[in-house]
Design an enzyme around this catalytic site. Sequence first.
Site, PDB file in Angstrom:
ATOM      1  N   ASP A  15      -8.469   3.595  11.571  1.00 13.06           N
ATOM      2  CA  ASP A  15      -8.586   3.406  10.107  1.00 13.06           C
ATOM      3  C   ASP A  15      -9.469   2.187   9.857  1.00 13.06           C
ATOM      4  O   ASP A  15      -9.694   1.365  10.750  1.00 13.06           O
ATOM      5  CB  ASP A  15      -7.193   3.192   9.472  1.00 13.06           C
ATOM      6  N   TYR A  47     -13.767   0.499   3.376  1.00  9.66           N
ATOM      7  CA  TYR A  47     -14.782   1.541   3.531  1.00  9.66           C
ATOM      8  C   TYR A  47     -14.984   2.285   2.199  1.00  9.66           C
ATOM      9  O   TYR A  47     -16.046   2.817   1.936  1.00  9.66           O
ATOM     10  CB  TYR A  47     -14.324   2.568   4.571  1.00  9.66           C
ATOM     11  N   GLY A  48     -13.912   2.314   1.403  1.00  9.28           N
ATOM     12  CA  GLY A  48     -13.870   3.210   0.246  1.00  9.28           C
ATOM     13  C   GLY A  48     -14.799   2.866  -0.895  1.00  9.28           C
ATOM     14  O   GLY A  48     -14.931   3.638  -1.843  1.00  9.28           O
ATOM     15  N   ASN A  79      -9.074   8.636   5.088  1.00  5.18           N
ATOM     16  CA  ASN A  79      -9.693   9.742   4.348  1.00  5.18           C
ATOM     17  C   ASN A  79     -11.190   9.521   4.164  1.00  5.18           C
ATOM     18  O   ASN A  79     -11.981  10.452   4.256  1.00  5.18           O
ATOM     19  CB  ASN A  79      -9.019   9.877   2.978  1.00  5.18           C
ATOM     20  N   THR A  80     -11.563   8.263   3.893  1.00  5.74           N
ATOM     21  CA  THR A  80     -12.971   7.974   3.638  1.00  5.74           C
ATOM     22  C   THR A  80     -13.802   8.237   4.898  1.00  5.74           C
ATOM     23  O   THR A  80     -14.860   8.874   4.841  1.00  5.74           O
ATOM     24  CB  THR A  80     -13.128   6.505   3.171  1.00  5.74           C
ATOM     25  N   GLU A 158      -3.201  -3.768   1.265  1.00 12.06           N
ATOM     26  CA  GLU A 158      -3.577  -4.694   2.346  1.00 12.06           C
ATOM     27  C   GLU A 158      -2.895  -6.057   2.168  1.00 12.06           C
ATOM     28  O   GLU A 158      -2.702  -6.787   3.127  1.00 12.06           O
ATOM     29  CB  GLU A 158      -5.101  -4.872   2.410  1.00 12.06           C
ATOM     30  N   CYS A 193      -5.457   8.679   0.371  1.00 18.30           N
ATOM     31  CA  CYS A 193      -5.910   7.460   1.044  1.00 18.30           C
ATOM     32  C   CYS A 193      -4.707   6.987   1.845  1.00 18.30           C
ATOM     33  O   CYS A 193      -3.591   6.921   1.313  1.00 18.30           O
ATOM     34  CB  CYS A 193      -6.338   6.400   0.029  1.00 18.30           C
ATOM     35  N   THR A 194      -4.927   6.672   3.111  1.00 25.20           N
ATOM     36  CA  THR A 194      -3.778   6.360   3.976  1.00 25.20           C
ATOM     37  C   THR A 194      -3.144   5.003   3.667  1.00 25.20           C
ATOM     38  O   THR A 194      -2.100   4.672   4.217  1.00 25.20           O
ATOM     39  CB  THR A 194      -4.184   6.433   5.465  1.00 25.20           C
TER      40      THR A 194
HETATM   41  N1  DGL Z   1      -7.423   4.029   4.328  1.00 23.69           N
HETATM   42  C1  DGL Z   1      -8.699   4.485   3.872  1.00 23.69           C
HETATM   43  C2  DGL Z   1      -8.616   5.926   3.375  1.00 23.69           C
HETATM   44  O1  DGL Z   1      -7.683   6.654   3.731  1.00 23.69           O
HETATM   45  C3  DGL Z   1      -9.450   3.685   2.847  1.00 23.69           C
HETATM   46  C4  DGL Z   1      -9.337   2.241   2.740  1.00 23.69           C
HETATM   47  C5  DGL Z   1     -10.678   1.578   2.528  1.00 23.69           C
HETATM   48  O2  DGL Z   1     -11.223   1.611   1.407  1.00 23.69           O
HETATM   49  O3  DGL Z   1     -11.209   1.082   3.524  1.00 23.69           O
HETATM   50  O4  DGL Z   1      -9.479   6.376   2.671  1.00 23.69           O
END
Ligand code: DGL
Length: 289
Positions: A15, A47-48, A79-80, A158, A193-194
Amino acid sequence: MSLFAKKDLPIGIFDSGIGGLTVLRALQQTLPHEHFLYLGDTARLPYGTKSPQTVRNYALNANDILVASGIKALVVACNTATAFALEALQEKFYPLPVIGVITPGAKASLTIPENGPIVVLATEATVKWHAYRHVLSELEPHRQVIEWPCSLLVALAEEGWCEGPLVEQIISKLFSPLFASLETKPACLVLGCTHFPVLKAAIQNVVGDNITVIDPAHTVAEEVSALLTEHQLHRINQSSANTQFMATDGIERFARVAQVFLGYPITTEQVELVTVVPTIISQAKKAAS
Ligand code: DGL
């Protein structure tokens, strides 16, 4: 490597940060005899809010570490990263089995026996590129899908800020234009989103008990189990399974907040700091020309 030794390798879980620990927790419950190796790319989180190309480069680059450590399968518990890098990761690490979280999440949403729209709560990037709508349109073509960006909730998760009036006020504010635009009651809200499952109780408080909020983690775990069966990779030796953690930055923070996601504490000593060597695409291109 013998098949016996291969079956004993850990399952890699990736992740951008600590959100994938919600998937790890479900995996530990479903597959208690498996070893796990978790990597959070905390140096480059979130990442999102980034572009597809950046997310793909980061994911391809960071997962070199997991694969080089020796894993028998890879779960992209983001997910991203699933939206933008799943195919590239499958190609890069072939024949390693690589599974993402979006298809299981979409399937989980279709288990609710109601006809209203499926609302997907996800990061800006997952929403902007309609990652869930694409998958759901193949599984159930005429279903209305509403994707709602909630990147701010990643920051709350976070921080380990998961409950209380302030958190519910923020969620309420994020959701008010969504609920104002809905013409019918949604069939469900999917946590796309996890990072979001740690906020599930707060989200449920805001939307009320008559809307089902779905955490796809257990569906993901079932699919990982099926993948191990398909590749004959279930661990044979059922003694003492272990889980190791790696992060690309901030291992103290990782260990501190992990408890919120895992439901049990871990120490800083259990988290290894690893360094990613970034691939600088533009310079590589220049050198090639
Ligand atoms: N945990 C990530 C997801 O499932 C996203 C978190 C992020 O923005 O980095 O999309």
